[in-house]
Design a protein around this motif. Structure first.
Motif, PDB file in Angstrom:
ATOM      1  N   ASP A  21       8.050   0.275  -4.924  1.00 18.71           N
ATOM      2  CA  ASP A  21       8.094   0.780  -3.546  1.00 18.71           C
ATOM      3  C   ASP A  21       9.246   1.773  -3.391  1.00 18.71           C
ATOM      4  O   ASP A  21       9.104   2.835  -2.768  1.00 18.71           O
ATOM      5  CB  ASP A  21       8.263  -0.398  -2.576  1.00 18.71           C
ATOM      6  CG  ASP A  21       7.905  -0.031  -1.147  1.00 18.71           C
ATOM      7  OD1 ASP A  21       7.990   1.156  -0.786  1.00 18.71           O
ATOM      8  OD2 ASP A  21       7.544  -0.936  -0.373  1.00 18.71           O
ATOM      9  N   TYR A  68      14.402  -7.213  -1.032  1.00 18.48           N
ATOM     10  CA  TYR A  68      14.087  -8.345  -1.910  1.00 18.48           C
ATOM     11  C   TYR A  68      15.137  -9.411  -1.616  1.00 18.48           C
ATOM     12  O   TYR A  68      16.280  -9.322  -2.070  1.00 18.48           O
ATOM     13  CB  TYR A  68      14.129  -7.945  -3.383  1.00 18.48           C
ATOM     14  CG  TYR A  68      13.600  -9.022  -4.301  1.00 18.48           C
ATOM     15  CD1 TYR A  68      12.290  -9.004  -4.749  1.00 18.48           C
ATOM     16  CD2 TYR A  68      14.422 -10.078  -4.693  1.00 18.48           C
ATOM     17  CE1 TYR A  68      11.797 -10.000  -5.574  1.00 18.48           C
ATOM     18  CE2 TYR A  68      13.944 -11.086  -5.512  1.00 18.48           C
ATOM     19  CZ  TYR A  68      12.632 -11.045  -5.952  1.00 18.48           C
ATOM     20  OH  TYR A  68      12.154 -12.050  -6.761  1.00 18.48           O
ATOM     21  N   LYS A  70       3.990 -11.073  -4.872  1.00 15.18           N
ATOM     22  CA  LYS A  70       4.947  -9.968  -4.851  1.00 15.18           C
ATOM     23  C   LYS A  70       6.048 -10.256  -5.870  1.00 15.18           C
ATOM     24  O   LYS A  70       6.342 -11.406  -6.174  1.00 15.18           O
ATOM     25  CB  LYS A  70       5.540  -9.786  -3.464  1.00 15.18           C
ATOM     26  CG  LYS A  70       4.518  -9.373  -2.416  1.00 15.18           C
ATOM     27  CD  LYS A  70       5.178  -8.684  -1.253  1.00 15.18           C
ATOM     28  CE  LYS A  70       4.134  -8.168  -0.273  1.00 15.18           C
ATOM     29  NZ  LYS A  70       4.721  -7.323   0.767  1.00 15.18           N
ATOM     30  N   SER A  71       6.668  -9.201  -6.357  1.00 12.37           N
ATOM     31  CA  SER A  71       7.669  -9.368  -7.409  1.00 12.37           C
ATOM     32  C   SER A  71       8.780  -8.340  -7.250  1.00 12.37           C
ATOM     33  O   SER A  71       8.679  -7.394  -6.457  1.00 12.37           O
ATOM     34  CB  SER A  71       7.014  -9.200  -8.786  1.00 12.37           C
ATOM     35  OG  SER A  71       6.682  -7.841  -9.006  1.00 12.37           O
ATOM     36  N   ASN A  77       7.503  -4.932  -7.981  1.00  9.60           N
ATOM     37  CA  ASN A  77       6.827  -4.295  -6.852  1.00  9.60           C
ATOM     38  C   ASN A  77       7.832  -3.645  -5.910  1.00  9.60           C
ATOM     39  O   ASN A  77       7.583  -2.576  -5.359  1.00  9.60           O
ATOM     40  CB  ASN A  77       6.002  -5.323  -6.077  1.00  9.60           C
ATOM     41  CG  ASN A  77       4.939  -5.999  -6.920  1.00  9.60           C
ATOM     42  OD1 ASN A  77       4.688  -7.183  -6.748  1.00  9.60           O
ATOM     43  ND2 ASN A  77       4.321  -5.275  -7.836  1.00  9.60           N
ATOM     44  N   ALA A  78       8.961  -4.312  -5.714  1.00  9.56           N
ATOM     45  CA  ALA A  78      10.001  -3.740  -4.851  1.00  9.56           C
ATOM     46  C   ALA A  78      10.537  -2.437  -5.454  1.00  9.56           C
ATOM     47  O   ALA A  78      10.738  -1.450  -4.733  1.00  9.56           O
ATOM     48  CB  ALA A  78      11.137  -4.748  -4.664  1.00  9.56           C
ATOM     49  N   THR A  83       7.176  -4.676   3.445  1.00  8.67           N
ATOM     50  CA  THR A  83       8.311  -4.180   2.655  1.00  8.67           C
ATOM     51  C   THR A  83       9.265  -5.283   2.218  1.00  8.67           C
ATOM     52  O   THR A  83      10.324  -5.003   1.678  1.00  8.67           O
ATOM     53  CB  THR A  83       9.096  -3.130   3.466  1.00  8.67           C
ATOM     54  OG1 THR A  83       9.467  -3.696   4.728  1.00  8.67           O
ATOM     55  CG2 THR A  83       8.244  -1.890   3.694  1.00  8.67           C
ATOM     56  N   ARG A 110       0.171  -5.256  -6.305  1.00  8.24           N
ATOM     57  CA  ARG A 110       1.198  -6.268  -6.466  1.00  8.24           C
ATOM     58  C   ARG A 110       0.797  -7.280  -7.530  1.00  8.24           C
ATOM     59  O   ARG A 110      -0.335  -7.712  -7.604  1.00  8.24           O
ATOM     60  CB  ARG A 110       1.430  -6.994  -5.142  1.00  8.24           C
ATOM     61  CG  ARG A 110       1.582  -6.029  -3.993  1.00  8.24           C
ATOM     62  CD  ARG A 110       2.160  -6.745  -2.791  1.00  8.24           C
ATOM     63  NE  ARG A 110       1.994  -5.977  -1.582  1.00  8.24           N
ATOM     64  CZ  ARG A 110       2.649  -4.877  -1.302  1.00  8.24           C
ATOM     65  NH1 ARG A 110       3.523  -4.400  -2.136  1.00  8.24           N
ATOM     66  NH2 ARG A 110       2.438  -4.243  -0.167  1.00  8.24           N
ATOM     67  N   TYR A 155       9.831  -8.363  -0.352  1.00  6.62           N
ATOM     68  CA  TYR A 155       9.266  -8.723  -1.649  1.00  6.62           C
ATOM     69  C   TYR A 155       9.821 -10.003  -2.262  1.00  6.62           C
ATOM     70  O   TYR A 155       9.246 -10.521  -3.215  1.00  6.62           O
ATOM     71  CB  TYR A 155       9.488  -7.568  -2.638  1.00  6.62           C
ATOM     72  CG  TYR A 155       8.695  -6.330  -2.302  1.00  6.62           C
ATOM     73  CD1 TYR A 155       7.403  -6.162  -2.769  1.00  6.62           C
ATOM     74  CD2 TYR A 155       9.241  -5.333  -1.496  1.00  6.62           C
ATOM     75  CE1 TYR A 155       6.661  -5.035  -2.451  1.00  6.62           C
ATOM     76  CE2 TYR A 155       8.516  -4.198  -1.174  1.00  6.62           C
ATOM     77  CZ  TYR A 155       7.222  -4.056  -1.658  1.00  6.62           C
ATOM     78  OH  TYR A 155       6.495  -2.939  -1.326  1.00  6.62           O
TER      79      TYR A 155
END
Length: 503
Positions: free
Chosen positions: A210, A324, A202-203, A206-207, A194, A21, A196
């Motif tokens: 995933d 997110y 986290k960004s 990153n989402a 999970t 992340r 974000y």
């Protein structure tokens, strides 16, 4: 699953604590992996800074050590004792160092004035920042603080509709930021892997990582869920009960309640103010635009994440949720999406939330595409070796938005402005867009954008210098001239993942 050699570096670095992340937003852990730390189990070290600020030479706001120490202690306590309810927090909110840092953070956001019309320039030219902070500290300490009405402004959307935005006064934004500095580490300890949005370390990227990782391992049926007017429909009673699971300090709860109940006012062009909502009778909604709103909205949807995680629904339903903020996708194994959708509806009904039926859809990513956080995603076949992979590129909507912005800056009527200002504005606008969208499989889109930016500046120069012939314009204002003489920002056209491969 995608062969290892074709996986982006971020996916290859996946370990037992989840995807690698990067930081986003103001609060960024200096070490560790957010709430899911590697071995040693250290809490996140909260630093208010971003890579983007360093990259563009903007001020980097480092959290004072006294505040970092407090945040570490709160996070560690919350992480070690999941049932602990925190009291004695209110006196931390009006601590001088926290209020001063909160003021600096709010100022760095460069937001507009609230309903009182007071700007940072007004504050600093008249009473001065220290006196402003001291007055707020005294009001909070004496419990005489009352929030001002929230200013309602309407932001146009690409589909022609408008999104309501609530702008608190600077005074209220500073108070909300101070409270956020104190309570955020407590809730951060609880948030699921999970989730974000608006979180340390986290960004949005990153989402997306995933999502693509899940698609690569067989979760290819995608529920693209859109909540109907989420910020406007969060029930206050349920939200406050969720906050109270972790906080029993009555004054903190009173502060949050006051912010939720603040009147909402509009200002007409002639300066007339009209009360259009909110107030003590209001039972739902949190203004989009308040400093505390992202944390509260994230906290309420954490219930959805928690239900999914505690009931092991990823395994039982074959469905992985990635969220997110209020942007949600549920990635399902084959023929599992209907059941997952039914469960999602049941949970949202319990939360008194609803799906936007016209925008929510189920997509087979082998046959169709879906948009998430500004990117269009689908399963594609490599032209080189025929392998399947998760393709991610800037969406048509996002591309059109930046093209429209560049066109507006370079239109004919702007020839009265100094050319240096035009180029500076184009560079800043395009550089910011590229900073986010230079990611994954973006080469074709960025190549298209580079051509558009060059053509728009070239056309602008032709209009400015009365060059009528297009051919003459190309000869006089070729690409080398645009970049060398006029200093136009050169949009990169190499895919974002190639840089990661080289690491």
């Amino acid at each position: 699953m995608m062969p290892r050699e074709h996986q982006p570096a971020r996916i290859r670095k996946r370990n037992r604590v989840g995807l690698y992340r990067e930081s986003e937003g103001f609060i960024v852990p200096l070490e560790g992996m957010g709430q899911h730390n590697p071995a040693r189990g250290k809490e996140p070290c909260f630093v208010h800074a971003t890579k983007e600020r360093r990259r563009w030479g903007l001020p980097v706001l480092i959290t004072p050590e006294t505040i970092r120490t407090l945040q570490r202690k709160l996070y560690r306590k919350a992480k070690q004792e999941p049932s602990c309810r925190f009291h004695a927090l209110y006196d931390k909110v009006y601590r001088a160092d926290i209020l001063e840092f909160a003021y600096r953070l709010v100022r760095a956001n460069k937001g507009s004035a609230g309903i009182d019309g007071v700007t940072f320039e007004t504050i600093e030219e008249n009473e001065g920042a220290p006196a402003f902070i001291g007055e707020l500290e005294e009001a909070l300490r004496n419990k005489t603080y009352k929030p001002d009405p929230v200013k309602r402004v309407m932001i146009p959307k690409s589909d022609g509709s408008q999104r309501p935005l609530g702008i608190p006064t600077i005074r209220d934004r500073v108070a909300q930021m101070a409270a956020k500095l104190v309570i955020e580490p407590i809730f951060e300890a609880d948030f699921c892997e999970t989730s974000y949005g608006f979180r340390p370390k986290k960004s949005a990227h990153n989402a997306v990582d995933d999502v693509t990782y899940a698609m690569n391992i067989g979760y290819t049926e995608v529920i693209d869920a859109d909540l109907s007017k989420y910020f406007d429909t969060i029930p206050h009673a349920n939200l406050m009960a969720t906050v109270a699971e972790r906080i029993c300090d009555g004054e903190i709860l009173r502060l949050i309640q006051m912010w939720l109940k603040a009147p909402i006012m509009e200002m007409d062009k002639d300066g007339t103010k009209r009360n259009i909502g909110g107030g003590k009778g209001n039972r739902k909604g949190t203004p989009q635009g308040g400093v505390i709103s992202p944390l509260l909205s994230n906290l309420y949807l954490h219930i959805l994440d928690r239900i999914w995680e505690r009931n092991n629904l990823q395994h039982r339903l074959g469905a992985r949720i990635v969220r997110y903020a209020d942007d949600i996708v549920i990635l399902c194994r084959r023929n599992k999406s209907d059941k997952a959708m039914a469960v999602l509806r049941q949970i949202l009904e319990r939360l008194k939330l609803a799906l936007n039926e016209t925008k929510t859809k189920i997509v087979n990513s082998h046959k169709g595409k879906f948009d998430f956080l500004g990117f269009t995603i689908w399963i594609a076949e490599s032209r080189k070796n025929g392998n399947l992979y998760s393709h991610v590129q800037p969406s048509k909507k996002a591309l059109q938005a930046i093209k429209d912005s560049v066109t507006a800056i370079t239109q004919r009527k702007m020839t009265v402005k100094p050319l240096e200002k035009i180029v500076t504005e184009v560079n800043a606008t395009v550089r910011g867009w590229v900073g986010y969208f230079h990611f994954k499989n973006c080469s074709k889109v960025l190549t298209h954008l580079r051509g558009h930016v060059e053509e728009r500046l070239r056309t602008h120069l032709r209009k400015r210098h009365k060059v009528k012939a297009r051919g003459t314009g190309y000869a006089r204002y070729g690409s080398q001239v645009l970049y060398g003489k006029y200093g136009l920002y050169k949009v990169p056209t190499t895919a974002g993942w190639k840089k990661a491969h080289a690491v």
